[in-house]
Design a protein around this motif. Structure first.
Motif, short mmCIF file in Angstrom:
data_model
loop_
_atom_site.label_atom_id
_atom_site.label_comp_id
_atom_site.label_asym_id
_atom_site.label_seq_id
_atom_site.Cartn_x
_atom_site.Cartn_y
_atom_site.Cartn_z
N VAL A 1 -2.74 0.06 -6.39
CA VAL A 1 -2.10 0.02 -5.34
C VAL A 1 -1.17 1.54 -5.29
O VAL A 1 -0.91 2.15 -4.31
CB VAL A 1 -1.25 -0.94 -4.77
CG1 VAL A 1 -0.43 -1.09 -3.72
CG2 VAL A 1 -2.09 -2.33 -4.73
N GLN A 2 -0.71 1.89 -6.45
CA GLN A 2 0.12 2.88 -6.84
C GLN A 2 -0.53 4.22 -6.55
O GLN A 2 -0.14 4.94 -5.76
CB GLN A 2 1.15 3.05 -7.82
CG GLN A 2 2.01 1.89 -8.30
CD GLN A 2 1.39 0.53 -8.70
OE1 GLN A 2 0.27 0.22 -8.78
NE2 GLN A 2 2.22 -0.56 -8.06
N GLU A 3 -1.73 4.28 -6.65
CA GLU A 3 -2.56 5.50 -6.77
C GLU A 3 -2.97 5.27 -5.29
O GLU A 3 -2.91 6.69 -4.98
CB GLU A 3 -3.79 5.28 -7.78
CG GLU A 3 -3.48 5.56 -9.43
CD GLU A 3 -4.86 5.08 -9.88
OE1 GLU A 3 -5.07 5.64 -10.77
OE2 GLU A 3 -5.41 3.96 -9.81
N LEU A 4 -3.33 4.33 -4.90
CA LEU A 4 -4.12 4.36 -3.36
C LEU A 4 -2.67 4.86 -2.43
O LEU A 4 -2.87 5.68 -1.64
CB LEU A 4 -4.30 2.96 -3.04
CG LEU A 4 -5.04 2.69 -1.63
CD1 LEU A 4 -6.26 3.65 -1.33
CD2 LEU A 4 -5.17 1.26 -1.67
N SER B 1 4.59 2.03 -1.64
CA SER B 1 3.47 1.04 -2.61
C SER B 1 3.50 -0.26 -1.70
O SER B 1 2.22 -1.02 -1.46
CB SER B 1 3.70 0.77 -3.90
OG SER B 1 3.39 1.85 -4.62
N THR B 2 4.72 -0.63 -1.13
CA THR B 2 4.78 -2.06 -0.46
C THR B 2 4.19 -1.90 0.86
O THR B 2 3.29 -2.82 1.05
CB THR B 2 6.15 -2.44 -0.47
OG1 THR B 2 6.82 -2.60 -1.68
CG2 THR B 2 6.34 -3.77 0.25
N PRO B 3 4.30 -0.89 1.65
CA PRO B 3 3.55 -1.11 2.87
C PRO B 3 1.97 -0.65 2.74
O PRO B 3 1.07 -1.35 3.62
CB PRO B 3 4.12 0.19 3.75
CG PRO B 3 5.61 0.59 3.10
CD PRO B 3 5.24 -0.09 1.72
N CYS B 4 1.65 -0.19 1.54
CA CYS B 4 0.24 0.10 1.47
C CYS B 4 -0.38 -1.03 0.93
O CYS B 4 -1.39 -1.60 1.55
CB CYS B 4 0.24 1.23 0.46
SG CYS B 4 -1.79 1.49 -0.14
#
Length: 158
Positions: free
Chosen positions: A23-26, A34-37
């Motif tokens: 998720v961090q990379e994305l 990170s959280t909204p992603c």
């Protein structure tokens, strides 16, 4: 999610490119924290936009040297003939794609097998054994010019 917002489209495009990224990379690639992603990713999954996560194998490297396109015509489209054909096709792992089509053939099957002897066996023991199959014309794939599973997603439109 009938109209996909830009970040959702970016997330989908990135996941098609590499579904294993964190998720961090994305989030870094799509321009979100990170959280909204992560929230959007969960919404995407809940909405059913992602069918499944998988890996693409090199079919030739694992021994599936032949790729064939079988154009299948059914004798009739009455009763359960269509359902029987489709159930039978779903049961055979050699068929990796199946399309109901217009034109000369009722279906086009993409079949992968180790060699032509295996295709001959598959054709005679499996496909011709399905009630209602009237004709099969086969095109042998000489080489794959383009093989991709990435859907074209416009990531720039707001």
């Amino acid at each position: 999610m009938s109209v996909l917002e830009r970040f959702v489209r970016r997330i989908l495009a990135e996941l098609q490119r590499d579904a294993r990224q964190s998720v961090q990379e994305l989030s870094a690639r799509v321009g979100l924290s990170s959280t909204p992603c992560w929230r959007r990713l969960k919404e995407i999954e809940k909405a059913g936009l992602i069918r499944r996560h998988t890996v693409l194998l090199d079919r030739e490297a694992i021994g599936l040297k032949e790729c064939l396109l079988a154009h299948v015509t059914l004798a009739r489209h009455v009763g359960t003939a269509v359902d029987e054909f489709e159930r039978a096709v779903l049961a055979h792992p050699e068929v990796i794609e199946c399309y109901s089509t217009t034109g000369d053939a009722d279906y086009i099957l993409k079949v992968v097998v180790p060699d032509m002897k295996a295709y001959d066996h598959f054709l005679h023991k499996q496909i011709f054994a399905i009630a209602g199959v009237a004709n099969v014309r086969t095109a042998v794939v000489l080489r794959e010019v383009k093989y991709d599973t990435v859907l074209p997603i416009d990531t720039e439109t707001p």
